[in-house]
Design an enzyme around this catalytic site. Structure first.
Site, PDB file in Angstrom:
ATOM      1  N   ARG A 109      38.812  39.047  42.733  1.00  0.00           N
ATOM      2  CA  ARG A 109      37.990  37.996  42.143  1.00  0.00           C
ATOM      3  C   ARG A 109      37.019  38.675  41.171  1.00  0.00           C
ATOM      4  O   ARG A 109      36.522  39.778  41.444  1.00  0.00           O
ATOM      5  CB  ARG A 109      37.196  37.251  43.214  1.00  0.00           C
ATOM      6  CG  ARG A 109      38.006  36.245  44.022  1.00  0.00           C
ATOM      7  CD  ARG A 109      38.417  35.032  43.205  1.00  0.00           C
ATOM      8  NE  ARG A 109      39.157  34.047  43.976  1.00  0.00           N
ATOM      9  CZ  ARG A 109      40.494  33.987  44.057  1.00  0.00           C
ATOM     10  NH1 ARG A 109      41.243  34.860  43.414  1.00  0.00           N
ATOM     11  NH2 ARG A 109      41.072  33.040  44.761  1.00  0.00           N
ATOM     12  N   GLU A 111      34.784  33.351  34.901  1.00  0.00           N
ATOM     13  CA  GLU A 111      36.039  32.762  34.480  1.00  0.00           C
ATOM     14  C   GLU A 111      35.849  31.312  34.040  1.00  0.00           C
ATOM     15  O   GLU A 111      35.139  30.597  34.760  1.00  0.00           O
ATOM     16  CB  GLU A 111      37.011  32.814  35.668  1.00  0.00           C
ATOM     17  CG  GLU A 111      38.357  33.392  35.275  1.00  0.00           C
ATOM     18  CD  GLU A 111      39.147  33.830  36.482  1.00  0.00           C
ATOM     19  OE1 GLU A 111      39.962  33.015  36.923  1.00  0.00           O
ATOM     20  OE2 GLU A 111      38.921  34.942  36.969  1.00  0.00           O
ATOM     21  N   HIS A 167      44.213  35.471  34.796  1.00  0.00           N
ATOM     22  CA  HIS A 167      44.384  35.121  36.217  1.00  0.00           C
ATOM     23  C   HIS A 167      45.822  34.655  36.507  1.00  0.00           C
ATOM     24  O   HIS A 167      46.038  33.539  36.991  1.00  0.00           O
ATOM     25  CB  HIS A 167      43.365  34.041  36.629  1.00  0.00           C
ATOM     26  CG  HIS A 167      43.072  34.022  38.109  1.00  0.00           C
ATOM     27  ND1 HIS A 167      41.858  33.668  38.627  1.00  0.00           N
ATOM     28  CD2 HIS A 167      43.852  34.307  39.179  1.00  0.00           C
ATOM     29  CE1 HIS A 167      41.896  33.723  39.961  1.00  0.00           C
ATOM     30  NE2 HIS A 167      43.117  34.120  40.319  1.00  0.00           N
TER      31      HIS A 167
HETATM   32  N1  LIG Z   1      44.306  37.356  40.988  1.00  0.00           N
HETATM   33  C1  LIG Z   1      45.017  36.508  41.704  1.00  0.00           C
HETATM   34  O1  LIG Z   1      45.747  35.658  41.200  1.00  0.00           O
HETATM   35  C2  LIG Z   1      44.967  36.586  43.185  1.00  0.00           C
HETATM   36  C3  LIG Z   1      43.835  37.020  43.808  1.00  0.00           C
HETATM   37  N2  LIG Z   1      43.790  37.073  45.172  1.00  0.00           N
HETATM   38  C4  LIG Z   1      42.573  37.579  45.824  1.00  0.00           C
HETATM   39  O2  LIG Z   1      42.937  38.656  46.675  1.00  0.00           O
HETATM   40  C5  LIG Z   1      42.227  38.531  47.887  1.00  0.00           C
HETATM   41  C6  LIG Z   1      42.940  39.266  49.003  1.00  0.00           C
HETATM   42  O3  LIG Z   1      44.111  38.578  49.398  1.00  0.00           O
HETATM   43  P1  LIG Z   1      44.961  39.086  50.664  1.00  0.00           P
HETATM   44  O4  LIG Z   1      45.340  40.500  50.500  1.00  0.00           O
HETATM   45  O5  LIG Z   1      46.014  38.095  50.911  1.00  0.00           O
HETATM   46  O6  LIG Z   1      43.843  38.983  51.797  1.00  0.00           O
HETATM   47  P2  LIG Z   1      43.662  39.848  53.097  1.00  0.00           P
HETATM   48  O7  LIG Z   1      42.677  39.106  53.930  1.00  0.00           O
HETATM   49  O8  LIG Z   1      44.993  40.199  53.680  1.00  0.00           O
HETATM   50  O9  LIG Z   1      42.996  41.210  52.559  1.00  0.00           O
HETATM   51  C7  LIG Z   1      41.650  41.355  52.232  1.00  0.00           C
HETATM   52  C8  LIG Z   1      41.187  42.692  52.780  1.00  0.00           C
HETATM   53  O10 LIG Z   1      39.869  42.958  52.305  1.00  0.00           O
HETATM   54  C9  LIG Z   1      39.204  43.640  53.339  1.00  0.00           C
HETATM   55  N3  LIG Z   1      37.755  43.586  53.121  1.00  0.00           N
HETATM   56  C10 LIG Z   1      36.916  42.542  53.353  1.00  0.00           C
HETATM   57  N4  LIG Z   1      35.657  42.910  53.052  1.00  0.00           N
HETATM   58  C11 LIG Z   1      35.714  44.201  52.621  1.00  0.00           C
HETATM   59  C12 LIG Z   1      34.745  45.120  52.172  1.00  0.00           C
HETATM   60  N5  LIG Z   1      33.448  44.788  52.117  1.00  0.00           N
HETATM   61  N6  LIG Z   1      35.156  46.332  51.785  1.00  0.00           N
HETATM   62  C13 LIG Z   1      36.463  46.675  51.856  1.00  0.00           C
HETATM   63  N7  LIG Z   1      37.431  45.841  52.280  1.00  0.00           N
HETATM   64  C14 LIG Z   1      37.047  44.621  52.673  1.00  0.00           C
HETATM   65  C15 LIG Z   1      39.654  42.931  54.602  1.00  0.00           C
HETATM   66  O11 LIG Z   1      39.402  43.700  55.766  1.00  0.00           O
HETATM   67  C16 LIG Z   1      41.127  42.732  54.321  1.00  0.00           C
HETATM   68  O12 LIG Z   1      41.928  43.794  54.808  1.00  0.00           O
HETATM   69  C17 LIG Z   1      42.091  37.012  48.083  1.00  0.00           C
HETATM   70  O13 LIG Z   1      41.006  36.685  48.917  1.00  0.00           O
HETATM   71  C18 LIG Z   1      41.907  36.502  46.670  1.00  0.00           C
HETATM   72  O14 LIG Z   1      40.537  36.423  46.358  1.00  0.00           O
HETATM   73  C19 LIG Z   1      44.863  36.724  45.925  1.00  0.00           C
HETATM   74  C20 LIG Z   1      46.014  36.287  45.340  1.00  0.00           C
HETATM   75  C21 LIG Z   1      46.167  36.163  43.917  1.00  0.00           C
HETATM   76  O1  LIG Z   2      45.612  32.685  45.596  1.00  0.00           O
HETATM   77  C1  LIG Z   2      44.603  33.111  45.021  1.00  0.00           C
HETATM   78  O2  LIG Z   2      43.597  33.467  45.638  1.00  0.00           O
HETATM   79  C2  LIG Z   2      44.588  33.163  43.568  1.00  0.00           C
HETATM   80  O3  LIG Z   2      43.757  33.777  42.972  1.00  0.00           O
HETATM   81  C3  LIG Z   2      45.626  32.458  42.789  1.00  0.00           C
HETATM   82  O4  LIG Z   2      46.784  33.050  42.863  1.00  0.00           O
END
Ligand SMILES: NC(=O)C1=CN([C@@H]2O[C@H](COP(=O)(O)OP(=O)(O)OC[C@H]3O[C@@H](n4cnc5c(N)ncnc54)[C@H](O)[C@@H]3O)[C@@H](O)[C@H]2O)C=CC1
Ligand SMILES: O=C(O)C(=O)CO
Length: 386
Positions: free
Chosen positions: A273, A302, A320
């Site tokens: 993000r 954004e 994004h």
């Molecule tokens: N650019 C895009 O289109 C996308 C962005 N995202 C973003 O990616 C994020 C992660 O997605 P997932 O991997 O599925 O989630 P997830 O929950 O599997 O992974 C997030 C990780 O961050 C860690 N974390 C939390 N706070 C932390 C900190 N202070 N320092 C270090 N690590 C910390 C957690 O322990 C966890 O392992 C989503 O929350 C979303 O915001 C997700 C999908 C697409």
């Molecule tokens: O799933 C999310 O968190 C996104 O950023 C869009 O893919």
């Protein structure tokens, strides 16, 4: 009186009214809702980001559930409006839900869904693409060609960084961070250093096994290290990719001080993000360190970029699109629709949000469950046995 919002209606006589604030890819999600007696209303208003007022108008007087987008501000006002309309279910079409005030949803008894798992590999692939684009200066080179500036091979032309044998750093080694780490370790034989609040045993085992395979074949083995602090990653890694959730602990995780800790020729990737990075500090760092490069999919304000970012040749920027593969976006729509449907029908919540494949199989009916409800525990919702 405010103008009516343009909508498209499917199955007008359906018993349950489900609103989607945007058109979403594929038709399976619509069909699954219709088969279960839902009237589906899709907002077709030509406006990219809907305001709270627009969404209140869409919810109207009677609404059972809403599928919304990460660009929308789902707080007290919207959950109160949904609850007044009899709604008990909302799902983001996203895994990240920093745009949702879950406490407000809890207060109004509204279940909040998200879409984990289906976008893991697609998002990691974009992070890997940005890593390569930044390392090998692909966007700069493309612009150079199109500008007609190429007049022959030169030893110094667009020299970039070799990834093989270098160290990849991952901050937030959850689903996406781990998938990205595996791609970079296996694909480019990079060593791994990661920082997360939790140990990623599976990832560590993968790198160990791959290292042993390389060694057995007479190659330099890859290694892994779980860092005790984020700074350790910043100091040691050549490519650093950010994959944590956005919350109070990760806001401006990368700032003036942490940028100064990184190697002068490091590459920083952000597909998490925007506010995880202090973008003003980043622009200044890019100006002062022309060999430092970034690949950004997300931005602090954004859809805007901070002043100066668009002029930086050492930045690759995309809008994004990390989860934008057809399979993933259709799957996200399906999971979001099934989250809402499950709550409307009184189904339990799926027991493991990391294993959503049964909901994505187009040749079989989905399980009678909501795939991922983030406030299931707070609302005391029953959990399905797998
Ligand atoms: N650019 C895009 O289109 C996308 C962005 N995202 C973003 O990616 C994020 C992660 O997605 P997932 O991997 O599925 O989630 P997830 O929950 O599997 O992974 C997030 C990780 O961050 C860690 N974390 C939390 N706070 C932390 C900190 N202070 N320092 C270090 N690590 C910390 C957690 O322990 C966890 O392992 C989503 O929350 C979303 O915001 C997700 C999908 C697409
Ligand atoms: O799933 C999310 O968190 C996104 O950023 C869009 O893919």
């Amino acid at each position: 009186m405010s103008k009516p919002i343009a909508i498209e209606v499917y199955n007008p006589n359906g018993k349950y009214r489900v609103v989607s604030t945007k058109s979403m890819p594929g038709t399976r999600w619509i069909n699954l809702l219709i088969e279960q007696d839902c009237r589906v209303e899709i907002c077709t208003q030509k406006k990219t980001i809907l305001s709270v007022e627009d969404i209140i108008a869409l919810i109207g007087d009677k609404c059972d559930g809403v599928i919304g987008q990460l660009t929308e501000d789902w707080g007290e006002t919207l959950f109160a409006a949904l609850s007044r309309a009899g709604g008990k279910a909302f799902s983001n079409m996203a895994v990240g839900y920093n745009n949702v005030d879950v406490n407000a949803a809890n207060k109004h008894g509204v279940a909040v869904g998200n879409t984990p798992g289906v976008l893991t590999e697609t998002t990691a692939e974009l992070a890997a693409s940005l890593s390569l684009a930044a390392a090998r200066r692909i966007v700069e080179s493309d612009q150079f060609m199109r500008a007609g500036l190429y007049d022959g091979w030169l030893p110094h032309l667009f020299v970039g960084n070799l990834l093989k044998g270098q160290t990849v750093g991952v901050i937030g080694a959850g689903r996406i961070g781990s998938a990205y780490a595996r791609m970079m370790v296996e694909g480019f034989k990079m060593n791994l250093i990661y920082y997360d609040l939790y140990q990623s045993t599976r990832l560590e085992k993968f790198v160990t096994a791959y290292g042993e395979f390389l060694k057995a074949n007479g190659e330099q083995p890859v290694t892994w290290k779980r860092a005790a602090s984020m700074d350790e990653v910043l100091r040691e890694a050549d490519v650093i990719s950010l994959h944590p959730i956005l919350d109070k602990t990760t806001y401006h995780l990368i700032n003036k001080e942490s940028l100064a800790t990184m190697k002068k020729e490091a590459i920083l990737i952000n597909c998490s993000r925007g506010p995880v990075v202090d973008e003003v500090a980043l622009v200044e760092h890019l100006k002062q360190n022309p060999m430092f490069r970034v690949g950004l999919d997300v931005f602090e304000d954004e859809p805007y970029m901070k002043p100066g970012l668009a002029d930086m040749k050492n930045a690759v920027v995309v809008p994004h699109i990390a989860s934008a593969s057809k399979w993933t976006r259709e799957g996200m729509a399906t999971l979001a629709a099934l989250n809402v449907l499950g709550k409307i029908k009184g189904y339990p919540v799926w027991g493991d949000a990391n294993r959503v494949e049964p909901f994505l199989n187009e040749n079989a009916p989905p399980p009678a469950a909501s795939p991922s409800i983030v406030n299931a525990k707070a609302l005391g919702l029953p959990v399905s046995k797998l």
